[in-house]
Design an enzyme around this catalytic site. Structure first.
Site, PDB file in Angstrom:
ATOM      1  N   LYS A 172      -7.930  48.285 -61.364  1.00 33.27           N
ATOM      2  CA  LYS A 172      -8.604  47.507 -59.966  1.00 33.27           C
ATOM      3  C   LYS A 172      -8.860  48.691 -59.349  1.00 33.27           C
ATOM      4  O   LYS A 172      -8.089  49.428 -58.557  1.00 33.27           O
ATOM      5  CB  LYS A 172      -7.799  46.643 -59.360  1.00 33.27           C
ATOM      6  N   GLU A 245       2.310  56.069 -55.411  1.00 35.46           N
ATOM      7  CA  GLU A 245       1.989  57.198 -54.794  1.00 35.46           C
ATOM      8  C   GLU A 245       1.057  56.996 -53.441  1.00 35.46           C
ATOM      9  O   GLU A 245       0.021  56.286 -53.248  1.00 35.46           O
ATOM     10  CB  GLU A 245       0.556  57.776 -55.522  1.00 35.46           C
ATOM     11  N   CYS A 279      -4.888  62.853 -50.082  1.00 32.81           N
ATOM     12  CA  CYS A 279      -3.473  62.619 -49.547  1.00 32.81           C
ATOM     13  C   CYS A 279      -2.556  63.865 -49.443  1.00 32.81           C
ATOM     14  O   CYS A 279      -1.927  63.717 -48.603  1.00 32.81           O
ATOM     15  CB  CYS A 279      -2.813  61.713 -50.710  1.00 32.81           C
ATOM     16  N   GLU A 376      -0.567  60.237 -39.990  1.00 31.00           N
ATOM     17  CA  GLU A 376      -1.282  60.693 -41.114  1.00 31.00           C
ATOM     18  C   GLU A 376      -3.034  60.442 -40.387  1.00 31.00           C
ATOM     19  O   GLU A 376      -3.238  58.950 -40.565  1.00 31.00           O
ATOM     20  CB  GLU A 376      -1.217  60.023 -42.373  1.00 31.00           C
TER      21      GLU A 376
HETATM   22  P1  NAD Z   1      -4.865  50.792 -49.193  1.00 31.79           P
HETATM   23  O1  NAD Z   1      -3.212  50.997 -48.988  1.00 31.79           O
HETATM   24  O2  NAD Z   1      -5.410  50.240 -47.701  1.00 31.79           O
HETATM   25  O3  NAD Z   1      -5.398  50.315 -50.141  1.00 31.79           O
HETATM   26  C1  NAD Z   1      -5.209  50.699 -51.526  1.00 31.79           C
HETATM   27  C2  NAD Z   1      -5.617  49.820 -52.766  1.00 31.79           C
HETATM   28  O4  NAD Z   1      -4.568  48.622 -52.536  1.00 31.79           O
HETATM   29  C3  NAD Z   1      -6.844  49.244 -52.427  1.00 31.79           C
HETATM   30  O5  NAD Z   1      -7.559  49.056 -53.709  1.00 31.79           O
HETATM   31  C4  NAD Z   1      -6.282  47.708 -52.053  1.00 31.79           C
HETATM   32  O6  NAD Z   1      -7.490  46.757 -52.247  1.00 31.79           O
HETATM   33  C5  NAD Z   1      -5.277  47.438 -52.529  1.00 31.79           C
HETATM   34  N1  NAD Z   1      -4.436  46.560 -51.632  1.00 31.79           N
HETATM   35  C6  NAD Z   1      -4.468  46.170 -50.775  1.00 31.79           C
HETATM   36  N2  NAD Z   1      -3.156  45.282 -50.561  1.00 31.79           N
HETATM   37  C7  NAD Z   1      -2.660  45.207 -51.671  1.00 31.79           C
HETATM   38  C8  NAD Z   1      -1.668  44.529 -51.975  1.00 31.79           C
HETATM   39  N3  NAD Z   1      -0.834  43.651 -51.206  1.00 31.79           N
HETATM   40  N4  NAD Z   1      -1.022  44.644 -53.465  1.00 31.79           N
HETATM   41  C9  NAD Z   1      -1.730  45.393 -54.100  1.00 31.79           C
HETATM   42  N5  NAD Z   1      -2.998  46.082 -53.746  1.00 31.79           N
HETATM   43  C10 NAD Z   1      -3.310  45.749 -52.324  1.00 31.79           C
HETATM   44  O7  NAD Z   1      -5.017  52.594 -49.094  1.00 31.79           O
HETATM   45  P2  NAD Z   1      -6.310  53.343 -48.845  1.00 31.79           P
HETATM   46  O8  NAD Z   1      -6.610  53.085 -47.485  1.00 31.79           O
HETATM   47  O9  NAD Z   1      -7.343  52.721 -49.825  1.00 31.79           O
HETATM   48  O10 NAD Z   1      -5.988  54.699 -49.024  1.00 31.79           O
HETATM   49  C11 NAD Z   1      -5.682  55.455 -48.097  1.00 31.79           C
HETATM   50  C12 NAD Z   1      -4.178  55.985 -48.220  1.00 31.79           C
HETATM   51  O11 NAD Z   1      -4.018  56.328 -49.669  1.00 31.79           O
HETATM   52  C13 NAD Z   1      -3.558  57.156 -47.365  1.00 31.79           C
HETATM   53  O12 NAD Z   1      -2.505  56.771 -46.892  1.00 31.79           O
HETATM   54  C14 NAD Z   1      -3.484  58.037 -48.438  1.00 31.79           C
HETATM   55  O13 NAD Z   1      -2.417  59.123 -48.089  1.00 31.79           O
HETATM   56  C15 NAD Z   1      -3.080  57.483 -49.694  1.00 31.79           C
HETATM   57  N6  NAD Z   1      -3.089  58.225 -50.799  1.00 31.79           N
HETATM   58  C16 NAD Z   1      -2.132  58.517 -51.449  1.00 31.79           C
HETATM   59  C17 NAD Z   1      -2.255  59.251 -52.825  1.00 31.79           C
HETATM   60  C18 NAD Z   1      -1.170  59.808 -53.327  1.00 31.79           C
HETATM   61  O14 NAD Z   1      -1.335  60.365 -54.508  1.00 31.79           O
HETATM   62  N7  NAD Z   1       0.218  59.742 -52.925  1.00 31.79           N
HETATM   63  C19 NAD Z   1      -3.576  59.784 -53.176  1.00 31.79           C
HETATM   64  C20 NAD Z   1      -4.589  59.211 -52.229  1.00 31.79           C
HETATM   65  C21 NAD Z   1      -4.549  58.438 -51.153  1.00 31.79           C
END
Ligand code: NAD
Length: 473
Positions: A172, A245, A279, A376
């Site tokens: 997804k 992650e 990230c 962040e």
């Molecule tokens: P987010 O947590 O808002 O959303 C990520 C995904 O989770 C989306 O597809 C969203 O629809 C889904 N989601 C939301 N609620 C959920 C739930 N309860 N259960 C399952 N899925 C759910 O993150 P974002 O705003 O899309 O991305 C930015 C963040 O991601 C930043 O904090 C960044 O540091 C982190 N990030 C981490 C890595 C890594 O490898 N560590 C890589 C890229 C981004």
């Protein structure tokens, strides 16, 4: 071919439209420019059921057969690289050259992941009466959930290790950036038996439905730490396996002997690539007092030449923030920095008119407890911080609840190595950042994650050990 021809999900080997459309916004114009299918609960249940049905057959295939099928992925993505990159720029905002780079990185990872192999089965001999064999078996149905900053890379790099190990997958993408992931799925649809790989897109309900679904055995999630906690809670009811992650607040440390002139462009891009929405971007830059002024002034001079604009304009080096919510968050962080009376030593230009553009912003030596240091930003804002001693900077860097990555910059490699070893994070680079390999484990320590992706450990994380003991006589 029409870039925006209809988008479909992939469920049980078939292209499927949603019952309703999910609008997708171009962050450079703030206008809806395309629609993805909006997966219903019933369609999600069908895709999990298809993955479950396909599992025994896929698991039973020899790993070399699975590998041979998965090796078809990278060439098929490459064949559509330019169309996919344009679509990625439209939905994510990043400049076209960076979108092409994301796709190139994906195909490099796909090839590398296809080469991974399990260690030989462990055999424990306990006298002639008994023989134990420990082998690696797949977990079952893996749900893969991705964010919007590298929508393609972070989604698809979950897929090959899971499938190679014999699991089936429901993938997804983020509701904000579903299109390129769906287009790639369209190109791969006939490679695997029906149900082995399913790709669904939808709104804010879909993530929680999928990550807590009874038919899912493992969740592999990339996103924020806050959402990661919710995913973990949702996984508890059926004790799902987890790879998370999550967020980070990576520090870069410039040592006193650093070669400032050559360093400045690398430090800039370490922080500002993808408009800071990485990230593992540098989110706190610690510079030794001996070279602090030179590094700060060098960054200001460099930042003046950087062009922020729409990703499809070949002159743009940085695009907009991907979505309105994040745009407002980053602007609020900058306002808060100003309201607190801290020194903004540089703020760049953004195009007039629509688009979620945020100016490149450099903050001069804010206190350690300022929001711009502790949070962040995930946007083009960088605090530059002065330090006096190595012990002091190591303590300041490690005081974060995160532990994703970090970098050390200096001429003396042995000294840089000693400092790197003291950093409490899963990845540390010396004199570069952001290099990741399909062969090296990538793991967030502390609240930056749980588990591992990539390398042998990443592949093993898609499996469970199974010990079979034979008693003779
Ligand atoms: P987010 O947590 O808002 O959303 C990520 C995904 O989770 C989306 O597809 C969203 O629809 C889904 N989601 C939301 N609620 C959920 C739930 N309860 N259960 C399952 N899925 C759910 O993150 P974002 O705003 O899309 O991305 C930015 C963040 O991601 C930043 O904090 C960044 O540091 C982190 N990030 C981490 C890595 C890594 O490898 N560590 C890589 C890229 C981004």
């Amino acid at each position: 071919m029409d870039l925006l021809r209809p988008f479909h999900m992939l469920i049980d080997g078939e292209p499927v439209s949603g019952d309703s459309p999910l609008p997708v916004v171009d962050p450079a114009t703030e206008q809806v420019f395309a629609h993805a299918p909006n997966c219903t609960r019933a369609q999600l249940d069908r895709s999990v059921a298809a993955a479950r049905r396909a599992f025994p057959g896929w698991r039973a295939l020899d790993i070399e057969r699975r590998r041979a099928l998965l090796e078809q992925f990278a060439p098929r993505v490459e064949a559509a690289r330019d169309e996919l990159a344009t679509l990625l720029t439209r939905e994510q905002g990043k400049p076209l050259a960076f979108a092409q780079r994301e796709l190139d990185s994906l195909t490099r990872f796909m090839r590398g992941q296809c080469r991974l192999t399990f260690p030989t089965e462990v055999v424990n001999e306990d006298g002639p009466q008994r023989r134990s064999v420990t082998r690696r078996v797949p977990i079952g149905v893996v749900a893969a959930l991705a964010p919007w900053n590298f929508p393609v890379l972070l989604a698809w790099w979950k897929v090959i290790p899971a499938l190679l190990a014999g699991n089936t997958v429901v993938l997804k993408p983020s509701p904000l950036t579903p299109l390129t992931v769906l287009r790639i799925a369209e190109r791969l649809a006939d490679v695997l038996p029906p149900g082995v790989l399913n790709v669904v897109s939808g709104g804010d309900d879909l993530g929680p439905w999928l990550s807590a679904h009874d038919g899912v055995d493992k969740v592999s999630f990339t996103g924020s730490t806050e959402t990661g906690r919710r995913v973990m809670a949702g996984a508890a009811a059926t004790l799902k396996r987890l790879t998370l992650e999550l967020g980070g607040n990576d520090a870069a440390i410039v040592l006193p002997d650093a070669d400032v002139e050559t360093l400045v462009p690398a430090l800039f891009w370490a922080a500002f690539t993808n408009s800071g929405q990485v990230c593992v971007a540098t989110k706190r830059l610690y510079v030794h007092r001996d070279c602090y002024d030179a590094v700060r002034d060098g960054l200001v001079a460099y930042a003046k030449r950087v062009v922020v604009g729409p990703g499809l304009d070949p002159l743009s080096q940085l695009g907009p923030i991907q979505n309105e919510r994040q745009y407002r968050r980053v602007l609020d962080l900058i306002d808060d920095t100003r309201r607190a009376g801290l020194t903004i030593c540089f703020q760049g230009e953004v195009p007039a008119g629509p688009g979620y553009f945020v100016p490149v912003t450099l903050v001069d030596n804010p206190p350690e407890d300022a929001r711009v240091v502790t949070e962040e930003a995930f946007g083009p804002v960088l605090p530059i911080l002065r330090y006096d001693t190595i012990d002091e900077v190591v303590a300041r860097v490690n005081a974060s609840p995160y532990g994703l990555a970090g970098s050390i910059w200096g001429r003396d490699e042995a000294q840089a190595m000693r400092v790197a070893e003291r950093i409490e994070s899963g990845t540390v680079w010396i004199n570069e950042t952001m290099y990741l390999s399909p062969d090296a484990p990538f793991a967030g320590h502390r609240q930056s994650g749980v588990g591992v992706e990539h390398g042998l450990e990443g592949l093993l994380a898609c499996t469970e050990p199974q010990t079979i003991t034979l008693k003779r006589g």
